[in-house]
Scaffold this active site. Sequence first.
Site, mmCIF file in Angstrom:
data_model
loop_
_atom_site.group_PDB
_atom_site.id
_atom_site.type_symbol
_atom_site.label_atom_id
_atom_site.label_comp_id
_atom_site.label_asym_id
_atom_site.label_seq_id
_atom_site.Cartn_x
_atom_site.Cartn_y
_atom_site.Cartn_z
ATOM 1 C CG LEU A 154 -91.503 17.209 -14.813
ATOM 2 C CD1 LEU A 154 -90.563 16.731 -13.883
ATOM 3 C CD2 LEU A 154 -90.993 17.173 -16.120
ATOM 4 N NE ARG B 115 -92.862 12.121 -15.175
ATOM 5 C CZ ARG B 115 -92.655 12.597 -13.875
ATOM 6 N NH1 ARG B 115 -93.817 12.460 -13.180
ATOM 7 N NH2 ARG B 115 -91.684 12.925 -13.611
ATOM 8 C CE1 TYR C 135 -87.089 15.286 -24.948
ATOM 9 C CE2 TYR C 135 -88.658 13.382 -24.298
ATOM 10 C CZ TYR C 135 -88.094 14.484 -25.365
ATOM 11 O OH TYR C 135 -88.804 14.206 -26.519
ATOM 12 C CD GLU C 136 -91.530 15.941 -20.280
ATOM 13 O OE1 GLU C 136 -91.712 16.374 -18.937
ATOM 14 O OE2 GLU C 136 -91.726 16.767 -21.230
ATOM 15 N N GLY C 137 -88.350 13.078 -16.693
ATOM 16 C CA GLY C 137 -87.963 11.965 -15.636
ATOM 17 C C GLY C 137 -87.732 10.699 -16.445
#
Length: 596
Positions: free
Chosen positions: A261, A265, A403-405
């Site tokens: 991730l 990011r 997404y991606e946290g």
Amino acid sequence: MADKTRGGQFIVKETKCEDVFTPEDFNEDQLMMRDSVKEFIDKEIWPNKDRFEKRDFAFTVECMRKAAELGLLGISVPEVYGGMGMGFVDTVLVCDYISGATGSFSSAFGAHTGIGTLPITLYGTEEQKQKYVPKLASGEWFGSYCLTEPGAGSDANSGKTKAVLSEDGTHYKITGQKMWITNAGFCSLFIVFARIENDKNITGFIVENDPNNGISMNEEEHKLGIRASSTRQVFFADTKVPVENMLSERGNGFKIAMNALNVGRIKLAAACLDAQRRVITNATKYANERVQFNTPISHFGAIRYKLAEMAASCYAGQSATYRAAKDIEDKIKDREANGESHQDSELKGIEEFAIECSILKVAVSEDIQNCSDEGIQILGGMGFSEDTPMESAWRDARIARIYEGTNEINRMLSVGMLIKKAFKGHVDLLGPATKVQEELMGIPSFDTPDYSELFSEEKEMLGKLKKAFLMVAGGAVQKYGPDLDAHQQLLMASADILIEIYMAESTILRTEKLAKKAGEDAVKEQIAMAKLYLYKAVDVVTQKGKESIISFAEGDEQRMMLMGLRRFTKYTNMPNIIGLRETITTKLVSENQFCF
């Protein structure tokens, strides 16, 4: 240069403009790569946007195969596994320019080249890499990533999917449900995370997509945006996975997921950049063509305000993304030079700058949302219509904050990781924070500073904003200690200060470097964007700093800190913001496109 920078150190260190990489530093090979990717997008993707909006999943696959023929799926894959073995900046460059036309293709590309391939190249055994990576790099196979579950989103390590070792010890049987799985509808391989017995942490597995092996899926999700990006729920029912397909060690899945991730990011930030450039260009062209009251609307101050703000945020995003990308690349090369494997060097290099990756993910994903929203506003009713690309740009942009946290998680991560680095001695926050406290108790200087050099006041302001962060974050840590994690609103406010400092500093350093090379007159619009972005950053620091201080300080301590905040956010010479916007927009309108 490689040894000069550590992740997160920007907050306590003054960086020289010569030590940052900028888009103006692309070499000939990188410029050729950029142009070939742009040509591919303009020829194959942009003219067919309507097919993506009509959920033409087969066309997404067709475009992925065309990208593979150009070698674009293997940019970051080592040559020994069939890739191009390019550096990290090149990888980010491709992510940037391949992502501008539609979020559907961008998501498919990013999921495959990133979280679908990287876990194997970074954590796989030699046998796993030889078996799978060449197929992924060539586009013979497509990859997917199964982490999220109905009850495990931001809390990724809480997944319920189970992996049970067979009696003869030859394979695991995986059972569970995964959701929001990008590329699920056409992938050949899943990276699946499951829990063995009652392990504290999940474990990663490489699972080939075979419907005869207990793998089934729901129909494609109907989504707000990225409509032709295949997104399905995936079910595993006693799916047999050979023990040799365990990825890394047992219980190492959470670490794999987090590091994958981190890479995702910064790549997501890059993937928002060309989308912004295209939105700004389309909005500028429309504003020049649209006539109201016998005047092109690009002449109206209300429209010029929007165009200038959109351009400044895009310019800042470019500046910060490529600064971080080169820092990561340098760290990777530095570790390799010291004898570490490429695999370990890349892992550690990316992990070193995880703070910057989170900062970029938040900042640039929110900038593209704001940019596309203003794009719709400039086009008015036409912007709301499916006949123009604005409404799809706005819809596609919305997922980037999730997404991606989520951006909320990444905000808290950025500050949390910085504090952990300080406790480990990797970044000295205590010394500078103590000096700030001493400065607050002292008498401020009333000397008139010399601001004769370009950005001398802006650099002084950046130094003061860093003091504001150290004051706020230091006070919060002192107040709450290890319980700071429970104060999420305070963490997010501190993160906004940290984010604005990094973005503003990157923008100023890029522009200073450019001005030294080309002369100030040649880059007056870039100078205006850098000053405009800093001005807006100061506003954010003022607001978030005040909000933070009032939340944890009282009485004399509160009054002293608020007084310090005013001192740390005060200009000696306030810039003419309307004049800066006019300088930026005049250039945009005359060029009829985003030209920075």
